[in-house]
Design a protein around this motif. Structure first.
Motif, mmCIF file in Angstrom:
data_model
loop_
_atom_site.group_PDB
_atom_site.id
_atom_site.type_symbol
_atom_site.label_atom_id
_atom_site.label_comp_id
_atom_site.label_asym_id
_atom_site.label_seq_id
_atom_site.Cartn_x
_atom_site.Cartn_y
_atom_site.Cartn_z
ATOM 1 N N TYR A 107 43.331 26.562 106.468
ATOM 2 C CA TYR A 107 43.686 26.364 107.408
ATOM 3 C C TYR A 107 44.404 27.052 109.146
ATOM 4 C CZ TYR A 107 48.652 23.488 107.871
ATOM 5 O OH TYR A 107 49.207 22.080 108.777
ATOM 6 N N TYR A 108 44.030 25.504 110.101
ATOM 7 C CA TYR A 108 44.527 25.779 111.581
ATOM 8 C C TYR A 108 46.031 27.065 111.887
ATOM 9 C CZ TYR A 108 47.873 22.434 112.591
ATOM 10 O OH TYR A 108 49.404 21.894 112.555
ATOM 11 N N ALA A 109 47.066 26.705 111.241
ATOM 12 C CA ALA A 109 48.086 27.042 111.188
ATOM 13 C C ALA A 109 47.943 28.991 111.137
ATOM 14 C CB ALA A 109 49.025 26.438 110.703
ATOM 15 N N ASN A 110 47.007 28.826 109.934
ATOM 16 C CA ASN A 110 46.986 30.734 109.517
ATOM 17 C C ASN A 110 46.672 31.850 110.116
ATOM 18 O OD1 ASN A 110 48.454 29.800 107.379
ATOM 19 N ND2 ASN A 110 46.940 29.307 105.961
ATOM 20 N N TYR A 111 45.997 30.730 111.152
ATOM 21 C CA TYR A 111 44.695 31.781 112.709
ATOM 22 C C TYR A 111 46.613 32.380 113.235
ATOM 23 C CZ TYR A 111 40.272 30.937 112.248
ATOM 24 O OH TYR A 111 39.636 30.014 110.279
ATOM 25 N N LEU A 112 47.771 31.642 113.798
ATOM 26 C CA LEU A 112 48.824 31.775 114.368
ATOM 27 C C LEU A 112 49.454 32.937 113.618
ATOM 28 C CD1 LEU A 112 50.425 28.731 115.581
ATOM 29 C CD2 LEU A 112 48.438 30.250 116.961
ATOM 30 N N LYS A 113 49.422 33.056 112.461
ATOM 31 C CA LYS A 113 50.175 33.722 111.746
ATOM 32 C C LYS A 113 49.137 35.202 111.727
ATOM 33 C CE LYS A 113 51.976 30.749 107.743
ATOM 34 N NZ LYS A 113 52.088 30.230 106.484
ATOM 35 N N PHE A 114 48.022 35.458 111.766
ATOM 36 C CA PHE A 114 47.133 36.677 111.857
ATOM 37 C C PHE A 114 47.546 36.933 112.695
ATOM 38 C CE2 PHE A 114 43.319 34.573 109.058
ATOM 39 C CZ PHE A 114 44.560 34.424 107.711
ATOM 40 N N ILE A 115 47.359 36.539 114.326
ATOM 41 C CA ILE A 115 47.245 36.841 115.696
ATOM 42 C C ILE A 115 48.972 37.067 115.511
ATOM 43 C CG2 ILE A 115 45.552 35.872 116.209
ATOM 44 C CD1 ILE A 115 47.731 34.003 117.906
ATOM 45 N N GLU A 116 50.240 36.466 114.666
ATOM 46 C CA GLU A 116 51.235 37.434 115.141
ATOM 47 C C GLU A 116 51.048 38.932 114.409
ATOM 48 O OE1 GLU A 116 54.948 38.532 115.392
ATOM 49 O OE2 GLU A 116 54.284 36.340 116.191
ATOM 50 N N ARG A 117 50.649 38.906 113.219
ATOM 51 C CA ARG A 117 50.671 40.103 112.101
ATOM 52 C C ARG A 117 49.974 41.143 113.252
ATOM 53 N NH1 ARG A 117 47.859 37.616 106.805
ATOM 54 N NH2 ARG A 117 50.277 36.394 107.011
ATOM 55 N N ALA A 118 48.607 40.928 113.966
ATOM 56 C CA ALA A 118 48.223 41.891 114.481
ATOM 57 C C ALA A 118 49.581 42.247 115.736
ATOM 58 C CB ALA A 118 46.642 41.355 115.338
ATOM 59 N N ARG A 119 49.620 41.218 116.365
ATOM 60 C CA ARG A 119 50.739 42.025 117.737
ATOM 61 C C ARG A 119 51.263 42.521 117.045
ATOM 62 N NH1 ARG A 119 50.611 36.114 118.872
ATOM 63 N NH2 ARG A 119 53.272 35.988 118.346
ATOM 64 N N SER A 120 52.563 42.447 116.266
ATOM 65 C CA SER A 120 53.335 43.634 115.480
ATOM 66 C C SER A 120 52.643 44.435 115.269
ATOM 67 C CB SER A 120 54.057 43.183 114.691
ATOM 68 O OG SER A 120 54.159 41.607 114.219
ATOM 69 N N GLU A 121 52.086 45.124 114.756
ATOM 70 C CA GLU A 121 50.478 45.771 114.503
ATOM 71 C C GLU A 121 50.512 46.823 115.666
ATOM 72 O OE1 GLU A 121 51.056 47.421 111.249
ATOM 73 O OE2 GLU A 121 51.772 45.301 110.729
ATOM 74 N N TRP A 122 49.418 45.497 116.828
ATOM 75 C CA TRP A 122 49.546 46.595 118.252
ATOM 76 C C TRP A 122 51.351 47.006 118.206
ATOM 77 C CZ3 TRP A 122 50.114 43.334 122.718
ATOM 78 C CH2 TRP A 122 50.816 44.469 123.996
ATOM 79 N N VAL A 123 51.578 46.418 118.398
ATOM 80 C CA VAL A 123 53.199 47.257 118.878
ATOM 81 C C VAL A 123 53.847 48.450 118.720
ATOM 82 C CG1 VAL A 123 56.064 46.642 119.464
ATOM 83 C CG2 VAL A 123 53.694 44.768 120.201
ATOM 84 N N ARG A 124 53.299 48.477 117.087
ATOM 85 C CA ARG A 124 53.777 49.331 116.159
ATOM 86 C C ARG A 124 53.017 50.416 116.582
ATOM 87 N NH1 ARG A 124 56.121 48.344 111.741
ATOM 88 N NH2 ARG A 124 55.083 46.584 111.122
ATOM 89 N N THR A 125 51.708 50.705 116.528
ATOM 90 C CA THR A 125 50.705 51.153 117.295
ATOM 91 C C THR A 125 51.539 52.380 118.389
ATOM 92 O OG1 THR A 125 49.123 50.087 117.673
ATOM 93 C CG2 THR A 125 48.936 50.711 115.976
#
Length: 131
Positions: A21-39
């Motif tokens: 579903y198209y909106a889930n890509y925004l969730k995927f990139i949000e998770r990735a941003r959170s993990e990026w900042v965490r690293t």
């Protein structure tokens, strides 16, 4: 240089056609941003508690290139494009193997609890530049 975040597509991520579903890509990139900042060693909860600073999405430009489907293993790649006193511009792309499925340019702003833009804390700025 950038960050990579792996994820799997679950049934709950798909629509009636069986594609993500198209909106889930925004969730995927949000998770990735959170993990990026965490690293980078940034604890966003502590940043808010200590400095009263949070990040907010100001703008997203997204392109859906090809569909992902149930059980695909995806990778979100995040790259910092620009950093100003209170703003970050990043590029994020979702891949299945070498195939680019989705891409987005995301503008994030640093906000105080009042909702007004504020400068990135110095230590955070240095981590983003070196990370």
């Amino acid at each position: 240089m950038g960050h990579q975040f792996d994820l799997r597509v679950y049934y709950e991520d798909t629509d009636l056609a069986g594609i993500v579903y198209y909106a889930n890509y925004l969730k995927f990139i949000e998770r990735a941003r959170s993990e990026w900042v965490r690293t980078l060693g940034v604890d966003q909860a502590a940043l808010k508690a200590r400095d009263g600073v949070v990040f907010a999405v100001r703008r997203v430009e997204a392109d859906y290139l090809q569909p992902a489907v149930f059980d695909d293993l995806l990778q979100v790649r995040t790259v910092l494009l620009e950093l100003t006193a209170a703003r970050l511009v990043i590029e994020q792309a979702v891949y299945r193997g070498d195939v680019r499925l989705f891409e987005a340019k995301v503008v994030l702003v640093c906000l105080a609890g009042t909702g007004r833009p504020v400068r990135l804390p110095k230590g955070l700025r240095e981590r983003l530049i070196s990370g």
